[in-house]
Design an enzyme around this catalytic site. Sequence first.
Site, PDB file in Angstrom:
ATOM      1  N   ASN A 181      -3.977  -8.927  -3.676  1.00 27.76           N
ATOM      2  CA  ASN A 181      -3.773  -8.440  -2.907  1.00 27.76           C
ATOM      3  C   ASN A 181      -5.215  -7.644  -2.088  1.00 27.76           C
ATOM      4  O   ASN A 181      -5.531  -6.350  -2.568  1.00 27.76           O
ATOM      5  CB  ASN A 181      -2.385  -7.680  -1.734  1.00 27.76           C
ATOM      6  CG  ASN A 181      -2.314  -7.149  -1.487  1.00 27.76           C
ATOM      7  OD1 ASN A 181      -3.297  -7.667   0.202  1.00 27.76           O
ATOM      8  ND2 ASN A 181      -1.058  -6.390  -0.839  1.00 27.76           N
ATOM      9  N   TRP A 182      -6.312  -7.979  -1.247  1.00 24.58           N
ATOM     10  CA  TRP A 182      -7.082  -6.895  -0.543  1.00 24.58           C
ATOM     11  C   TRP A 182      -6.606  -6.315   0.949  1.00 24.58           C
ATOM     12  O   TRP A 182      -7.406  -4.878   1.001  1.00 24.58           O
ATOM     13  CB  TRP A 182      -8.397  -7.944   0.337  1.00 24.58           C
ATOM     14  CG  TRP A 182      -9.655  -9.447  -0.913  1.00 24.58           C
ATOM     15  CD1 TRP A 182      -8.179  -9.049  -2.021  1.00 24.58           C
ATOM     16  CD2 TRP A 182     -10.109 -10.259  -0.848  1.00 24.58           C
ATOM     17  NE1 TRP A 182      -9.245 -10.077  -2.584  1.00 24.58           N
ATOM     18  CE2 TRP A 182      -9.978 -10.195  -1.873  1.00 24.58           C
ATOM     19  CE3 TRP A 182     -10.352 -10.437   0.000  1.00 24.58           C
ATOM     20  CZ2 TRP A 182     -11.339 -11.276  -1.885  1.00 24.58           C
ATOM     21  CZ3 TRP A 182     -11.671 -11.019   0.745  1.00 24.58           C
ATOM     22  CH2 TRP A 182     -12.318 -11.477  -0.551  1.00 24.58           C
ATOM     23  N   LYS A 183      -5.793  -6.334   0.954  1.00 27.47           N
ATOM     24  CA  LYS A 183      -5.031  -5.499   2.058  1.00 27.47           C
ATOM     25  C   LYS A 183      -5.473  -5.414   3.300  1.00 27.47           C
ATOM     26  O   LYS A 183      -6.685  -6.609   3.306  1.00 27.47           O
ATOM     27  CB  LYS A 183      -4.530  -3.714   1.548  1.00 27.47           C
ATOM     28  CG  LYS A 183      -3.446  -3.913  -0.082  1.00 27.47           C
ATOM     29  CD  LYS A 183      -3.813  -2.640  -0.483  1.00 27.47           C
ATOM     30  CE  LYS A 183      -1.913  -3.078  -1.785  1.00 27.47           C
ATOM     31  NZ  LYS A 183      -1.977  -1.680  -1.733  1.00 27.47           N
ATOM     32  N   GLU A 202       7.309  -3.840  -7.747  1.00 29.96           N
ATOM     33  CA  GLU A 202       5.960  -2.340  -8.029  1.00 29.96           C
ATOM     34  C   GLU A 202       6.493  -1.511  -7.036  1.00 29.96           C
ATOM     35  O   GLU A 202       6.858  -1.234  -5.888  1.00 29.96           O
ATOM     36  CB  GLU A 202       4.564  -3.115  -6.737  1.00 29.96           C
ATOM     37  CG  GLU A 202       3.984  -4.300  -6.521  1.00 29.96           C
ATOM     38  CD  GLU A 202       2.985  -4.346  -5.358  1.00 29.96           C
ATOM     39  OE1 GLU A 202       1.853  -4.467  -5.876  1.00 29.96           O
ATOM     40  OE2 GLU A 202       3.254  -4.037  -4.262  1.00 29.96           O
ATOM     41  N   GLY A 221      -6.779  -2.519  -5.700  1.00 28.76           N
ATOM     42  CA  GLY A 221      -7.589  -2.304  -5.732  1.00 28.76           C
ATOM     43  C   GLY A 221      -8.194  -3.092  -6.707  1.00 28.76           C
ATOM     44  O   GLY A 221     -10.116  -2.891  -5.933  1.00 28.76           O
TER      45      GLY A 221
END
Length: 260
Positions: free
Chosen positions: A9-11, A170, A238
Amino acid sequence: MRKALVAGNWKMHGRIEQNKLLLDGLLTQLSGLPEADIDVVICPPLVYLAQIEALIKGSSVALGSQDVSRFSSDGAHTGESSAEMLADLGVRYVIVGHSERRSEHDETDDQVATKVVNALALELTPIVCVGETLEQREADQVADVISRQLKGAISSLRRSEAERLVIAYEPVWAIGTGKTATPEQAQEVHAFIRQYLTSVFDEELSQGVTLLYGGSVNSTNAAVLFEQVDIDGGLIGGASLKSDEFTAICRAAALSTING
């Protein structure tokens, strides 16, 4: 045996040139991993979906979206992207109910449920996120929070739909903080999720659903997390922005599948 899955998940990160450099390195490093042991998903920001789809074309890496609209048809919904639009771009997975969407956009359990249904209708695989805050954990409310979020996401699903889900635990207190649930804490919640699925559907379904852990996963702690019996991979934040870190996490997940 469930197949390992790791989703990056690159956000809200990425630029066109940076994306290309990252994917070039990642695809080269992932080329040695046996596809039979792991599924790898990249979830970039919406504006880069088409670029990433072109970069991963012909590889074993799948495209994912960080969200999907709760509206199922075209219309006056400024800023929204429907499941049909995402499928049109080659998206195969969608993250639904991430804690950042719940907190920053006031996303409710009912809205998460609608997004799950919309994704499934277009043959997309929802990665449904659940997790408690630190205050909820300290108040011994973990089971209540997780069961409420799961109930909201799956209560309207048929068995044939529920078995297509991926569920990601999460803990909110571990996302982007550098803190990670201990392997024992993570396993306890993953086991609870399977028990909940058994109570709603049956054990065969619960044992077939892929469960991921997310929350400051890195190359150092990935192996011991993925060794837990009910953890099948990770939803990575991250560390997915560094090709060597992300590859090491994928390798740890693949090895955990091989080693059973």
